[in-house]
Design an enzyme around this catalytic site. Structure first.
Site, PDB file in Angstrom:
ATOM      1  N   TRP A  27     -14.493 -39.601  32.626  1.00  0.00           N
ATOM      2  CA  TRP A  27     -14.979 -40.509  31.581  1.00  0.00           C
ATOM      3  C   TRP A  27     -16.101 -41.392  32.099  1.00  0.00           C
ATOM      4  O   TRP A  27     -17.142 -41.545  31.455  1.00  0.00           O
ATOM      5  CB  TRP A  27     -13.840 -41.398  31.056  1.00  0.00           C
ATOM      6  CG  TRP A  27     -14.335 -42.303  29.968  1.00  0.00           C
ATOM      7  CD1 TRP A  27     -14.349 -42.037  28.638  1.00  0.00           C
ATOM      8  CD2 TRP A  27     -14.933 -43.594  30.131  1.00  0.00           C
ATOM      9  NE1 TRP A  27     -14.925 -43.096  27.949  1.00  0.00           N
ATOM     10  CE2 TRP A  27     -15.285 -44.063  28.845  1.00  0.00           C
ATOM     11  CE3 TRP A  27     -15.198 -44.409  31.234  1.00  0.00           C
ATOM     12  CZ2 TRP A  27     -15.893 -45.298  28.632  1.00  0.00           C
ATOM     13  CZ3 TRP A  27     -15.812 -45.642  31.031  1.00  0.00           C
ATOM     14  CH2 TRP A  27     -16.146 -46.076  29.743  1.00  0.00           C
ATOM     15  N   TYR A  49     -19.921 -41.525  30.818  1.00  0.00           N
ATOM     16  CA  TYR A  49     -20.414 -42.784  30.276  1.00  0.00           C
ATOM     17  C   TYR A  49     -21.693 -43.221  30.994  1.00  0.00           C
ATOM     18  O   TYR A  49     -22.653 -43.689  30.363  1.00  0.00           O
ATOM     19  CB  TYR A  49     -19.347 -43.873  30.411  1.00  0.00           C
ATOM     20  CG  TYR A  49     -19.754 -45.205  29.823  1.00  0.00           C
ATOM     21  CD1 TYR A  49     -19.640 -45.441  28.463  1.00  0.00           C
ATOM     22  CD2 TYR A  49     -20.276 -46.218  30.631  1.00  0.00           C
ATOM     23  CE1 TYR A  49     -20.022 -46.658  27.912  1.00  0.00           C
ATOM     24  CE2 TYR A  49     -20.664 -47.431  30.090  1.00  0.00           C
ATOM     25  CZ  TYR A  49     -20.535 -47.649  28.731  1.00  0.00           C
ATOM     26  OH  TYR A  49     -20.921 -48.847  28.190  1.00  0.00           O
ATOM     27  N   ASP A  68     -12.240 -40.102  25.993  1.00  0.00           N
ATOM     28  CA  ASP A  68     -12.290 -41.379  25.299  1.00  0.00           C
ATOM     29  C   ASP A  68     -11.288 -41.402  24.147  1.00  0.00           C
ATOM     30  O   ASP A  68     -11.310 -40.548  23.252  1.00  0.00           O
ATOM     31  CB  ASP A  68     -13.702 -41.620  24.774  1.00  0.00           C
ATOM     32  CG  ASP A  68     -13.890 -43.012  24.235  1.00  0.00           C
ATOM     33  OD1 ASP A  68     -14.357 -43.860  25.008  1.00  0.00           O
ATOM     34  OD2 ASP A  68     -13.551 -43.259  23.066  1.00  0.00           O
TER      35      ASP A  68
END
Length: 521
Positions: A432, A436, A452
């Site tokens: 993640w 990101y 997410d």
């Protein structure tokens, strides 16, 4: 004289009928997607040019292709103000990565062979790819980019011509004069004769430039997103503008971005105390940060077939991908934001910037008091003293060390897969966080944090949660624009950006201490 016919594939140039309709109606949605060259005047224009419509024209995919065919830029519509065609920069194809590298100045000091090596293809293959798809060789794209930026500086600022040449990447004034005269058939100084608009927009040490975009553009939503993450002391975001301190440490300055007045499709960039040699780099950074080269039509065409996304695109057609000024800053703030509230994350990041960043002798403006720290400043920093838990502090120090050693970076030639694999290899960085960072630091249009929780909960109509595997499968149809789907879904699920922004899921971790966020929009 080179042939005026553009040598590009049919699928890279809008249909002739579409180009005709767009230029006759001066449709701003096509600005930068093609250029109109007038056979009689040997001048090329943007589709939005206010000049009377010519009858005998040809179309080019890129300004460099028009200039290679012997056409000069229009002094009225000013092609240097048009946004770039973002569709070329989508995904991880060799052409997309090469164009981003050229934007970053890769051909300024290195030969074409070095550029080809960085994107993993042969020199002849890269040159052929550019000629077939763009209509001109890579060096032509590089040359036109420099000259058009110089033309903008000559038109919009009062910078001395020697500084304009330096800002545009020319090693000498003579070389710049020769290149400008050859391409545009007039001397640089002649372009300024009779022009007085620069005095109105540039005063003192403030340098003002237009940064054009292709409408629609939801600047208010962009400011909302950035305001929810504004770092006190480094950034100030109000309802009308974004401002921040920028380096280098030896000569810091600051900038402000706001909407251009009178409804023009452009943002207003105000630069204070910035070295001339950095102007082109700064402009390119801001174009990425504010996603000014996106093509809303192409994005909507790829995403609107999904029943969940179609109404979101209709509601906010101008929503863009908000990136960040500095990759290291985004990475550190992503790590700090794991498993704490947004308010706590901002407090910790502010403490870090104040303690380890470079304080200015005096604030440039209210709220702009120091630079964000460099990797060198954090690699051995005792971050636990500002309130970071030990694991997070170790991760920040590890990222700083990895950047210094070159194990990770933010280089434009990285594919999304290569970039995320390098970051996931670092302790404390999971899938993640890597996705990101790709989304916010690189502005990668296809970055997609499948873990997410907001995204997993946002799609099912019955309120259940999709698995990461099911979400990834659903999102395959959105490629290469999955990052825009992320922004639309985050925005829809968290209407108020500050509330719950970057808040992690309760007691939810991956095996690598990564965080699955519950709300990041």
């Amino acid at each position: 004289m080179p042939s005026p016919v553009p040598h590009v594939h049919a699928d890279t140039l809008p249909a002739w009928q579409v180009c005709e309709q767009a230029r006759r109606t001066r449709d701003p949605r096509f600005d930068g997607l093609f250029f109109t060259a007038v056979l009689s005047t040997r001048i090329y224009c943007r589709p939005v040019c206010p000049a009377p419509t010519a009858r005998r024209v040809v179309y080019f995919r890129h300004a460099a292709a028009a200039e290679a065919a012997g056409y000069r830029p229009c002094l009225r519509c000013r092609p240097e103000l048009s946004p770039d065609d973002g569709s070329w920069r989508r995904g991880d194809a060799a052409l997309a990565r090469a164009l981003k590298l050229i934007d970053d100045g890769a051909l300024a000091e290195q030969p074409l062979a070095a550029l080809a090596q960085r994107v993993g293809v042969g020199e002849r293959q890269l040159r052929r790819l550019f000629v077939e798809r763009v209509g001109v060789a890579p060096i032509g794209v590089h040359g036109t980019r420099r000259l058009l930026f110089a033309k903008q500086l000559l038109t919009e600022t009062t910078l001395p011509i020697t500084q304009v040449a330096l800002a545009a990447g020319f090693g000498s004034l003579r070389r710049f004069n020769d290149a400008f005269r050859t391409a545009y058939r007039l001397a640089p100084r002649d372009l300024r004769k009779g022009r007085r608009e620069t005095a109105a927009h540039n005063a003192g040490d403030v340098l003002t430039l237009r940064l054009g975009y292709r409408p629609p553009y939801d600047f208010a939503a962009m400011l909302d997103f950035l305001r929810g993450r504004a770092l006190p002391g480094v950034e100030v975001v109000d309802e009308h503008a974004y401002a921040r301190v920028i380096g280098p440490i030896e000569q810091p300055g600051w900038l402000r971005m706001s909407a251009w007045p009178n409804g023009e499709h452009a943002l207003k960039l105000e630069l204070h105390g910035v070295a001339t040699a950095r102007l082109l780099e700064i402009v390119q950074r801001l174009r990425r940060m504010f996603d000014l080269d996106a093509d809303p039509q192409a994005i909507a065409g790829a995403l609107s077939s999904d029943a969940r996304l179609a109404p979101l695109l209709a509601q906010r057609p101008g929503l863009r991908l908000p990136s960040g000024w500095d990759g290291f800053e985004i990475a550190v703030r992503a790590i700090i934001g794991q498993q704490v509230s947004v308010a706590a994350a901002r407090t910790l990041a502010s403490r870090l910037a104040q303690k380890y960043g470079r304080a200015l002798p005096q604030p440039f403006a209210p709220g702009l008091a120091h630079l964000f720290p460099t990797p060198e400043a954090l690699v051995d920093a005792d971050l636990e003293t500002i309130g970071l838990i030990r694991s997070r502090a170790q991760t920040v120090r590890g990222v700083a060390s990895a950047l210094i050693e070159g194990r990770v970076d933010f280089r434009a030639e990285r594919t999304l897969e290569d970039f995320t694999a390098r970051w996931v290899a670092l302790p404390g960085i999971g899938p993640w966080t890597a996705q990101y960072i790709a989304l916010r630091a690189l502005g990668h249009p296809d970055a997609f944090p499948v873990e997410d929780l907001v995204l997993q909960k946002a799609l099912p109509a019955d309120g259940t949660r999709m698995t990461a595997k099911a979400l990834g499968a659903r999102a395959q149809a959105w490629s290469p624009w999955r990052g825009y789907a992320v922004i639309h879904l985050w925005r829809d699920c968290v209407p108020t950006p500050v509330a719950r922004a970057e808040k992690p899921a309760r007691k939810t971790r991956t095996a690598r201490s990564d965080t699955r966020v519950e709300a990041t929009a």
